[in-house]
Enzyme design. Structure first.
Site, PDB file in Angstrom:
ATOM      1  N   CYS A   3       0.853  -1.195   0.000  1.00  0.00           N
ATOM      2  CA  CYS A   3       0.000   0.000   0.000  1.00  0.00           C
ATOM      3  C   CYS A   3       0.889   1.246   0.000  1.00  0.00           C
ATOM      4  O   CYS A   3       1.710   1.424   0.902  1.00  0.00           O
ATOM      5  CB  CYS A   3      -0.927  -0.018   1.218  1.00  0.00           C
ATOM      6  SG  CYS A   3      -1.785   1.543   1.465  1.00  0.00           S
ATOM      7  N   CYS A   6       0.622   3.374   3.227  1.00  0.00           N
ATOM      8  CA  CYS A   6       1.270   2.714   4.375  1.00  0.00           C
ATOM      9  C   CYS A   6       2.780   2.905   4.267  1.00  0.00           C
ATOM     10  O   CYS A   6       3.465   3.151   5.271  1.00  0.00           O
ATOM     11  CB  CYS A   6       0.926   1.230   4.420  1.00  0.00           C
ATOM     12  SG  CYS A   6      -0.727   0.868   5.079  1.00  0.00           S
ATOM     13  N   HIS A  45      -3.957   1.101   8.379  1.00  0.00           N
ATOM     14  CA  HIS A  45      -4.542   0.898   7.055  1.00  0.00           C
ATOM     15  C   HIS A  45      -6.048   0.688   7.153  1.00  0.00           C
ATOM     16  O   HIS A  45      -6.514  -0.252   7.780  1.00  0.00           O
ATOM     17  CB  HIS A  45      -3.899  -0.299   6.342  1.00  0.00           C
ATOM     18  CG  HIS A  45      -4.469  -0.483   4.961  1.00  0.00           C
ATOM     19  ND1 HIS A  45      -3.976   0.186   3.863  1.00  0.00           N
ATOM     20  CD2 HIS A  45      -5.537  -1.186   4.526  1.00  0.00           C
ATOM     21  CE1 HIS A  45      -4.702  -0.121   2.810  1.00  0.00           C
ATOM     22  NE2 HIS A  45      -5.652  -0.965   3.189  1.00  0.00           N
ATOM     23  N   THR A  93      -8.124   6.530  -6.241  1.00  0.00           N
ATOM     24  CA  THR A  93      -7.025   5.825  -6.915  1.00  0.00           C
ATOM     25  C   THR A  93      -6.100   5.123  -5.928  1.00  0.00           C
ATOM     26  O   THR A  93      -5.455   4.134  -6.280  1.00  0.00           O
ATOM     27  CB  THR A  93      -6.182   6.787  -7.779  1.00  0.00           C
ATOM     28  OG1 THR A  93      -5.686   7.846  -6.961  1.00  0.00           O
ATOM     29  CG2 THR A  93      -7.017   7.367  -8.909  1.00  0.00           C
ATOM     30  N   HIS A  96      -6.168   3.526   0.358  1.00  0.00           N
ATOM     31  CA  HIS A  96      -5.908   3.756   1.793  1.00  0.00           C
ATOM     32  C   HIS A  96      -6.661   5.042   2.102  1.00  0.00           C
ATOM     33  O   HIS A  96      -6.400   6.076   1.464  1.00  0.00           O
ATOM     34  CB  HIS A  96      -4.399   3.903   2.024  1.00  0.00           C
ATOM     35  CG  HIS A  96      -3.979   4.165   3.449  1.00  0.00           C
ATOM     36  ND1 HIS A  96      -3.053   3.388   4.120  1.00  0.00           N
ATOM     37  CD2 HIS A  96      -4.347   5.132   4.327  1.00  0.00           C
ATOM     38  CE1 HIS A  96      -2.866   3.869   5.343  1.00  0.00           C
ATOM     39  NE2 HIS A  96      -3.649   4.943   5.499  1.00  0.00           N
ATOM     40  N   HIS A  98      -8.100   8.424   2.712  1.00  0.00           N
ATOM     41  CA  HIS A  98      -7.413   9.723   2.767  1.00  0.00           C
ATOM     42  C   HIS A  98      -8.408  10.836   2.515  1.00  0.00           C
ATOM     43  O   HIS A  98      -9.386  10.680   1.780  1.00  0.00           O
ATOM     44  CB  HIS A  98      -6.260   9.788   1.765  1.00  0.00           C
ATOM     45  CG  HIS A  98      -6.653   9.470   0.350  1.00  0.00           C
ATOM     46  ND1 HIS A  98      -6.788   8.183  -0.108  1.00  0.00           N
ATOM     47  CD2 HIS A  98      -6.959  10.272  -0.691  1.00  0.00           C
ATOM     48  CE1 HIS A  98      -7.149   8.205  -1.376  1.00  0.00           C
ATOM     49  NE2 HIS A  98      -7.272   9.470  -1.761  1.00  0.00           N
ATOM     50  N   HIS A 100      -8.571  14.799   1.229  1.00  0.00           N
ATOM     51  CA  HIS A 100      -7.892  15.918   0.578  1.00  0.00           C
ATOM     52  C   HIS A 100      -8.272  17.194   1.323  1.00  0.00           C
ATOM     53  O   HIS A 100      -9.463  17.440   1.564  1.00  0.00           O
ATOM     54  CB  HIS A 100      -8.355  16.064  -0.872  1.00  0.00           C
ATOM     55  CG  HIS A 100      -8.082  14.878  -1.743  1.00  0.00           C
ATOM     56  ND1 HIS A 100      -7.055  14.833  -2.648  1.00  0.00           N
ATOM     57  CD2 HIS A 100      -8.714  13.673  -1.851  1.00  0.00           C
ATOM     58  CE1 HIS A 100      -7.066  13.675  -3.284  1.00  0.00           C
ATOM     59  NE2 HIS A 100      -8.066  12.942  -2.824  1.00  0.00           N
TER      60      HIS A 100
HETATM   61  P1  AMP Z   1      -7.614   9.853  -4.830  1.00  0.00           P
HETATM   62  O1  AMP Z   1      -7.696  10.054  -6.324  1.00  0.00           O
HETATM   63  O2  AMP Z   1      -8.717  10.493  -4.060  1.00  0.00           O
HETATM   64  O3  AMP Z   1      -7.420   8.394  -4.481  1.00  0.00           O
HETATM   65  O4  AMP Z   1      -6.320  10.641  -4.368  1.00  0.00           O
HETATM   66  C1  AMP Z   1      -5.046  10.105  -4.397  1.00  0.00           C
HETATM   67  C2  AMP Z   1      -4.102  11.278  -4.348  1.00  0.00           C
HETATM   68  O5  AMP Z   1      -2.822  10.811  -3.992  1.00  0.00           O
HETATM   69  C3  AMP Z   1      -3.963  12.029  -5.673  1.00  0.00           C
HETATM   70  O6  AMP Z   1      -4.348  13.389  -5.497  1.00  0.00           O
HETATM   71  C4  AMP Z   1      -2.472  11.889  -6.001  1.00  0.00           C
HETATM   72  O7  AMP Z   1      -1.924  13.036  -6.597  1.00  0.00           O
HETATM   73  C5  AMP Z   1      -1.874  11.609  -4.638  1.00  0.00           C
HETATM   74  N1  AMP Z   1      -0.620  10.870  -4.630  1.00  0.00           N
HETATM   75  C6  AMP Z   1      -0.335   9.734  -5.302  1.00  0.00           C
HETATM   76  N2  AMP Z   1       0.917   9.326  -5.027  1.00  0.00           N
HETATM   77  C7  AMP Z   1       1.436  10.230  -4.153  1.00  0.00           C
HETATM   78  C8  AMP Z   1       2.699  10.364  -3.489  1.00  0.00           C
HETATM   79  N3  AMP Z   1       3.692   9.475  -3.666  1.00  0.00           N
HETATM   80  N4  AMP Z   1       2.873  11.426  -2.672  1.00  0.00           N
HETATM   81  C9  AMP Z   1       1.888  12.334  -2.487  1.00  0.00           C
HETATM   82  N5  AMP Z   1       0.672  12.247  -3.075  1.00  0.00           N
HETATM   83  C10 AMP Z   1       0.449  11.223  -3.895  1.00  0.00           C
HETATM   84 ZN    ZN Z   2      -2.367   1.444   3.611  1.00  0.00          ZN
END
Ligand code: AMP
Ligand code: ZN
Length: 118
Positions: A3, A6, A45, A93, A96, A98, A100
């Site tokens: 993940c 994680c 997680h 995407t 895990h 999250h 924004h």
């Molecule tokens: P979601 O589309 O809601 O799942 O948001 C996933 C977010 O994670 C997106 O806005 C990506 O730009 C962000 N993201 C993906 N990989 C990373 C990373 N390595 N560091 C920081 N943000 C990331």
């Molecule tokens: Zn995770």
């Protein structure tokens, strides 16, 4: 577990930390869509908001407490938006949980912003 978030919590993958406490980690989104775009995640997680139950829901309250603290600490005075994308239709995407945190710009709101065309 394979993940991405994680691994970010564990420090295996680098991130730009904004805030951290016992339960949550906040870092800058790698592809910001607003002048301020942070992600706030639980350290444990949880796959998505669809997996919130009576046993783990206190983390959601904690995440919102952290968001208020972060907004104050970062000087976000004109408001912010918290978004959670849950599942494929919402465009999640990273699997895990999250949230924004978006700020620093006047944001639009309405049916078009979620893809409704009629
Ligand atoms: P979601 O589309 O809601 O799942 O948001 C996933 C977010 O994670 C997106 O806005 C990506 O730009 C962000 N993201 C993906 N990989 C990373 C990373 N390595 N560091 C920081 N943000 C990331
Ligand atoms: Zn995770």
């Amino acid at each position: 577990m394979d993940c991405l978030f994680c691994k970010i919590v564990d420090g295996e993958i680098p991130s730009t930390k904004v805030y951290e406490d016992e339960y949550v980690y906040c870092f800058k989104d790698i592809a910001p869509i607003a002048p301020i775009h942070y992600l706030i995640i639980p350290k444990v997680h949880i796959t998505s908001a669809a997996d919130i139950t009576a046993d783990n829901s206190s983390i959601v309250a904690h995440i919102f407490e952290a968001a208020a603290k972060i907004a104050k600490a970062e000087g976000i005075e004109n408001g912010f938006r918290i978004i959670n994308n849950c599942g494929d239709d919402a465009g999640q995407t990273v699997k895990h949980l999250h949230f924004h945190l978006l700020a620093g710009v006047k944001m639009g709101w309405g049916p078009e912003s979620i893809g409704k065309t009629e």
